[in-house]
Design a protein around this motif. Structure first.
Motif, mmCIF file in Angstrom:
data_model
loop_
_atom_site.group_PDB
_atom_site.id
_atom_site.type_symbol
_atom_site.label_atom_id
_atom_site.label_comp_id
_atom_site.label_asym_id
_atom_site.label_seq_id
_atom_site.Cartn_x
_atom_site.Cartn_y
_atom_site.Cartn_z
ATOM 1 N N SER A 6 0.850 -1.191 0.000
ATOM 2 C CA SER A 6 0.000 0.000 0.000
ATOM 3 C C SER A 6 0.884 1.240 0.000
ATOM 4 N N TRP A 7 0.271 2.384 -0.357
ATOM 5 C CA TRP A 7 1.055 3.623 -0.348
ATOM 6 C C TRP A 7 1.458 4.019 1.071
ATOM 7 N N GLU A 8 0.633 3.724 2.039
ATOM 8 C CA GLU A 8 1.024 3.999 3.432
ATOM 9 C C GLU A 8 2.244 3.167 3.827
ATOM 10 N N GLU A 9 2.255 1.900 3.417
ATOM 11 C CA GLU A 9 3.425 1.055 3.703
ATOM 12 C C GLU A 9 4.652 1.595 2.991
ATOM 13 N N TRP A 10 4.479 1.959 1.740
ATOM 14 C CA TRP A 10 5.590 2.487 0.945
ATOM 15 C C TRP A 10 6.182 3.737 1.608
ATOM 16 N N ALA A 11 5.315 4.668 1.966
ATOM 17 C CA ALA A 11 5.781 5.925 2.551
ATOM 18 C C ALA A 11 6.355 5.730 3.947
ATOM 19 N N GLY A 12 5.990 4.645 4.603
ATOM 20 C CA GLY A 12 6.491 4.372 5.939
ATOM 21 C C GLY A 12 7.860 3.728 5.976
ATOM 22 N N HIS A 13 8.418 3.393 4.814
ATOM 23 C CA HIS A 13 9.734 2.750 4.730
ATOM 24 C C HIS A 13 10.759 3.719 4.164
ATOM 25 N N ASP A 14 11.907 3.840 4.812
ATOM 26 C CA ASP A 14 13.021 4.539 4.183
ATOM 27 C C ASP A 14 13.775 3.566 3.289
ATOM 28 N N ALA A 15 14.849 4.042 2.658
ATOM 29 C CA ALA A 15 15.590 3.183 1.736
ATOM 30 C C ALA A 15 16.198 1.985 2.446
ATOM 31 N N THR A 16 16.693 2.197 3.664
ATOM 32 C CA THR A 16 17.282 1.096 4.433
ATOM 33 C C THR A 16 16.241 0.012 4.704
ATOM 34 N N ALA A 17 15.024 0.421 5.052
ATOM 35 C CA ALA A 17 13.961 -0.550 5.327
ATOM 36 C C ALA A 17 13.529 -1.285 4.059
ATOM 37 N N LEU A 18 13.416 -0.562 2.938
ATOM 38 C CA LEU A 18 13.058 -1.225 1.677
ATOM 39 C C LEU A 18 14.118 -2.246 1.282
ATOM 40 N N ALA A 19 15.389 -1.880 1.461
ATOM 41 C CA ALA A 19 16.469 -2.829 1.151
ATOM 42 C C ALA A 19 16.374 -4.058 2.049
ATOM 43 N N GLY A 20 15.990 -3.853 3.313
ATOM 44 C CA GLY A 20 15.804 -4.989 4.220
ATOM 45 C C GLY A 20 14.708 -5.928 3.754
#
Length: 491
Positions: A6-20
């Motif tokens: 979701s867009w809320e999930e997307w916006a809640g992650h920084d680059a470090t979290a997305l990489a994780g």
């Protein structure tokens, strides 16, 4: 199209979290790229922040050599349409003169970005050649601030500032020759670090000594992303003129610890320039907040010949940009003078004012640079941090042409002097090669963010990040008082 989150999930992650998430097998780089491309499609009609999306790289994130084992593991990234080149890709620099210009090779930093696992999926907007304060030529594009579309993002890293603030990507490329990372970050609510001279390479087309004032960097929404970016991308290319700064430990580790008690100077009365009272009050409020974290805070004015410094900076910009325009004319097979139908009027006047500058003029400029740098060096022997507002005046509305290279001001020096009244606090760190970071800690009366800038001595990038991380923890991660702009992927 079904998105990975979701867009809320997307916006809640920084680059470090997305990489994780990628490393945990919960999402793929292709899914991240598709989500970022969908975010661009969602907000770009309002913002005009992105010039081009590389659809082939969105479809295949490994196409151009992105390293999935890098720290960012395929996180999408926009490249400002100026600075590092991408082999075979357009780089048009916000100028009609450069329409259709394709790069023959990757820059050194491009390789560093890809090794870091950043997936370069498109180009973000910039004013022509990065010269002025806003990506705002109606014949080209007008990049708008996601907090209020009536206002500019400032510049020159305009598109990146708007895209990161609007939640398109958590990190993207920016450059800074006088505040172009920090100012748009400051008025769009992002974190923007201008590293020290000798941290990120501008090879192979220039060097930190030839370019004098310009450097590379990025904007992020968290301090840990900025720290990891510098860790992964720093270092000189073969054949640099100068040694590059090294760090005793990765900044990603350093920022986990609070800094020692710091001596912090609040400042805004720089020669002829003053911040408006509203901004002074915000700076004072931030100073009290830092006192609450245990630091010593006082009002101090550095003992600098500010008039000489700004005059030298003006000489530097006029002569540097004149030569840039001359070089680009030759690159596209044209001879001087610059064609009025392809280059914005103030840039033509800058070329006229600077193309025949003498060695004596540049020598006088370099002497003022040296004196200014020594004065700031002496200041930072006594003070750890220098804190200012990111600008002295409020962010202008779109269409305020006095700060733009479409301005009809006939006097180049007067035009630059007008810029310094607005952007008083950022350019001298470029002159000196010292680091500066804009943190989204304050607010303007019209509701736009106001960055608070911290500067320190050469090579002190880690201290800026360490203090920034301490502030971020104290705020519970709630930069911009936890607010989001009106134009945002979640809206």
């Amino acid at each position: 199209m079904t998105l990975a989150m979701s867009w809320e999930e997307w916006a809640g992650h920084d680059a470090t979290a997305l990489a994780g998430l990628v490393r945990a097998g919960q999402v793929t780089p292709a899914e991240l790229a598709a989500q970022a491309a969908a975010g661009i499609a969602k907000v770009n009609p309002a913002l005009s922040a992105v010039v081009e999306v590389f659809d082939d790289v969105v479809a295949d994130p490994f196409k151009d050599g992105m390293n999935p084992d890098g720290v960012f593991a395929g996180v999408p990234y926009l490249m400002k349409d100026l600075g590092p080149t991408l082999k075979g890709r357009l780089q048009e620099m916000g100028s009609f003169l450069m329409r259709g210009n394709r790069a023959a090779a990757d820059s050194f930093l491009t390789g560093q970005l890809r090794r870091a696992g950043l997936n370069i999926i498109g180009r973000s907007t910039t004013p022509e050649f990065g010269v002025c304060s806003s990506a705002e030529n109606p014949a080209m594009y007008v990049t708008r601030n996601p907090w209020n579309l009536d206002y500019t993002t400032c510049g020159s890293s305009a598109g990146t500032a708007a895209a990161v603030a609007a939640g398109v990507t958590p990190i993207s490329h920016a450059t800074d020759g006088g505040g172009s990372i920090r100012i748009p970050a400051g008025v769009c609510g992002n974190i923007g670090l201008k590293p020290s001279r000798g941290v990120l390479s501008v090879a192979p087309y220039s060097s930190d000594l030839m370019g004098v004032v310009s450097t590379q960097g990025c904007q992020t929404r968290t301090v840990r992303d900025m720290a990891s970016f510098i860790d992964a991308c720093r270092g000189g290319a073969p054949g640099e003129f100068m040694p590059y700064w090294t760090a005793p430990e990765p900044y990603a580790e350093l920022i986990k610890r609070d800094p020692k008690k710091l001596r912090i100077a609040l400042s805004h009365e720089w020669g002829d320039y003053r911040a408006i009272p509203e901004f002074v009050s915000e700076l004072e409020r931030v100073g009290r907040f830092l006192e609450g974290l245990g630091h010593h805070v006082e009002w101090v004015v550095p003992k600098v010949d500010f008039r000489a410094a700004y005059a030298a900076q003006t000489t530097c910009y006029i002569t540097n940009f004149a030569q840039t325009i001359e070089t680009l004319l030759a690159q596209v097979g044209r001879s001087a003078p610059p064609p009025a139908e392809l280059i914005e009027p103030m840039n033509i006047r800058i070329w006229q004012a600077g193309i025949d500058a003498t060695y004596s003029e540049r020598t006088k400029m370099q002497a003022a640079f040296n004196a200014t740098s020594r004065a700031f060096g002496a200041f930072f022997e006594e003070w750890d941090i220098l804190l200012t507002p990111i600008t002295a005046l409020p962010t202008p509305k779109v269409g305020t042409t006095e700060y733009l290279t479409i301005s009809d001001n006939p006097d180049v020096h007067d035009w630059f002097g007008n810029l310094w009244k607005f952007f008083a606090y950022t350019p001298l760190s470029n002159l000196c090669g010292i680091p500066g970071i804009s943190l989204p800690m304050a607010e303007q009366a019209h509701g736009l963010p106001l960055g608070i800038q911290a500067q320190t001595k050469q090579g002190g990038d880690g201290l800026l990040l360490q203090l920034s991380a301490q502030i971020e923890r104290a705020l519970g991660g709630a930069w911009n008082q936890g607010r989001r702009p009106g134009v945002h992927v979640t809206a």
